[in-house]
Design a protein around this motif. Structure first.
Motif, mmCIF file in Angstrom:
data_model
loop_
_atom_site.group_PDB
_atom_site.id
_atom_site.type_symbol
_atom_site.label_atom_id
_atom_site.label_comp_id
_atom_site.label_asym_id
_atom_site.label_seq_id
_atom_site.Cartn_x
_atom_site.Cartn_y
_atom_site.Cartn_z
ATOM 1 N N TRP A 54 0.847 -1.184 0.000
ATOM 2 C CA TRP A 54 0.000 0.000 0.000
ATOM 3 C C TRP A 54 0.885 1.236 0.000
ATOM 4 C CZ3 TRP A 54 -4.614 -0.373 3.930
ATOM 5 C CH2 TRP A 54 -5.393 -1.489 3.622
ATOM 6 N N ASP A 55 0.297 2.362 -0.377
ATOM 7 C CA ASP A 55 0.992 3.637 -0.275
ATOM 8 C C ASP A 55 -0.034 4.721 0.050
ATOM 9 O OD1 ASP A 55 -0.175 4.611 -2.767
ATOM 10 O OD2 ASP A 55 1.317 3.431 -3.831
ATOM 11 N N LYS A 56 0.389 5.950 0.051
ATOM 12 C CA LYS A 56 -0.480 7.049 0.474
ATOM 13 C C LYS A 56 -1.629 7.323 -0.487
ATOM 14 C CE LYS A 56 3.031 9.247 3.273
ATOM 15 N NZ LYS A 56 3.828 10.445 3.523
ATOM 16 N N THR A 57 -1.608 6.734 -1.676
ATOM 17 C CA THR A 57 -2.721 6.936 -2.601
ATOM 18 C C THR A 57 -3.960 6.148 -2.191
ATOM 19 O OG1 THR A 57 -1.989 5.151 -4.073
ATOM 20 C CG2 THR A 57 -1.198 7.389 -4.563
ATOM 21 N N TYR A 58 -3.827 5.235 -1.246
ATOM 22 C CA TYR A 58 -4.971 4.437 -0.789
ATOM 23 C C TYR A 58 -6.143 5.331 -0.395
ATOM 24 C CZ TYR A 58 -7.728 0.982 1.720
ATOM 25 O OH TYR A 58 -8.748 0.167 2.131
ATOM 26 N N CYS A 59 -5.859 6.410 0.311
ATOM 27 C CA CYS A 59 -6.936 7.292 0.770
ATOM 28 C C CYS A 59 -7.684 7.920 -0.401
ATOM 29 C CB CYS A 59 -6.396 8.367 1.706
ATOM 30 S SG CYS A 59 -5.239 9.513 0.936
ATOM 31 N N ILE A 60 -6.991 8.249 -1.459
ATOM 32 C CA ILE A 60 -7.650 8.862 -2.621
ATOM 33 C C ILE A 60 -8.441 7.811 -3.396
ATOM 34 C CG2 ILE A 60 -7.228 9.944 -4.863
ATOM 35 C CD1 ILE A 60 -4.898 11.393 -3.551
ATOM 36 N N GLU A 61 -7.860 6.661 -3.575
ATOM 37 C CA GLU A 61 -8.502 5.627 -4.384
ATOM 38 C C GLU A 61 -9.682 4.962 -3.689
ATOM 39 O OE1 GLU A 61 -5.229 3.143 -5.448
ATOM 40 O OE2 GLU A 61 -4.255 4.745 -6.574
ATOM 41 N N HIS A 62 -9.723 4.973 -2.341
ATOM 42 C CA HIS A 62 -10.754 4.231 -1.630
ATOM 43 C C HIS A 62 -11.609 5.054 -0.663
ATOM 44 C CE1 HIS A 62 -9.152 0.513 -3.251
ATOM 45 N NE2 HIS A 62 -7.951 0.937 -2.920
ATOM 46 N N HIS A 63 -11.217 6.270 -0.352
ATOM 47 C CA HIS A 63 -11.938 7.022 0.676
ATOM 48 C C HIS A 63 -12.341 8.434 0.276
ATOM 49 C CE1 HIS A 63 -11.385 3.894 3.619
ATOM 50 N NE2 HIS A 63 -10.106 3.854 3.318
ATOM 51 N N ILE A 64 -11.829 8.937 -0.817
ATOM 52 C CA ILE A 64 -12.134 10.311 -1.209
ATOM 53 C C ILE A 64 -12.822 10.304 -2.570
ATOM 54 C CG2 ILE A 64 -11.168 12.560 -1.828
ATOM 55 C CD1 ILE A 64 -8.890 12.020 0.111
ATOM 56 N N ASP A 65 -13.994 10.905 -2.634
ATOM 57 C CA ASP A 65 -14.680 11.095 -3.911
ATOM 58 C C ASP A 65 -14.088 12.349 -4.540
ATOM 59 O OD1 ASP A 65 -16.336 11.530 -6.057
ATOM 60 O OD2 ASP A 65 -18.185 11.564 -4.883
#
Length: 73
Positions: free
Chosen positions: A10-21
């Motif tokens: 995983w990396d820091k893009t997880y939040c964008i790809e899975h939690h941020i519209d």
């Protein structure tokens, strides 16, 4: 200041790809100091939905934030 802990792969893009519209935001900015290839900020810094800013220290981050907010007003 943060400590990043996540599973291998995983990396820091997880939040964008899975939690941020991303359609809800005009811009998403990321500030990081390790934005070069191999750095822990690289992937999110180069994400197509993110405007990345390389910073040197907390004072540099503060300066960039002031410039960003002053330009938007």
């Amino acid at each position: 200041i943060s400590i990043d802990v996540f599973p291998k792969g995983w990396d820091k893009t997880y939040c964008i790809e899975h939690h941020i519209d991303t359609s809800k935001y005009k811009e998403i900015h990321f500030f990081g100091d390790q934005t070069c290839l191999g750095g822990n900020d690289y992937e999110i810094f180069h994400h197509p939905s993110v405007i990345g800013h390389t910073v040197e220290n907390p004072d540099h981050t503060k300066t960039l934030l002031f410039e960003l907010f002053l330009q938007s007003n």
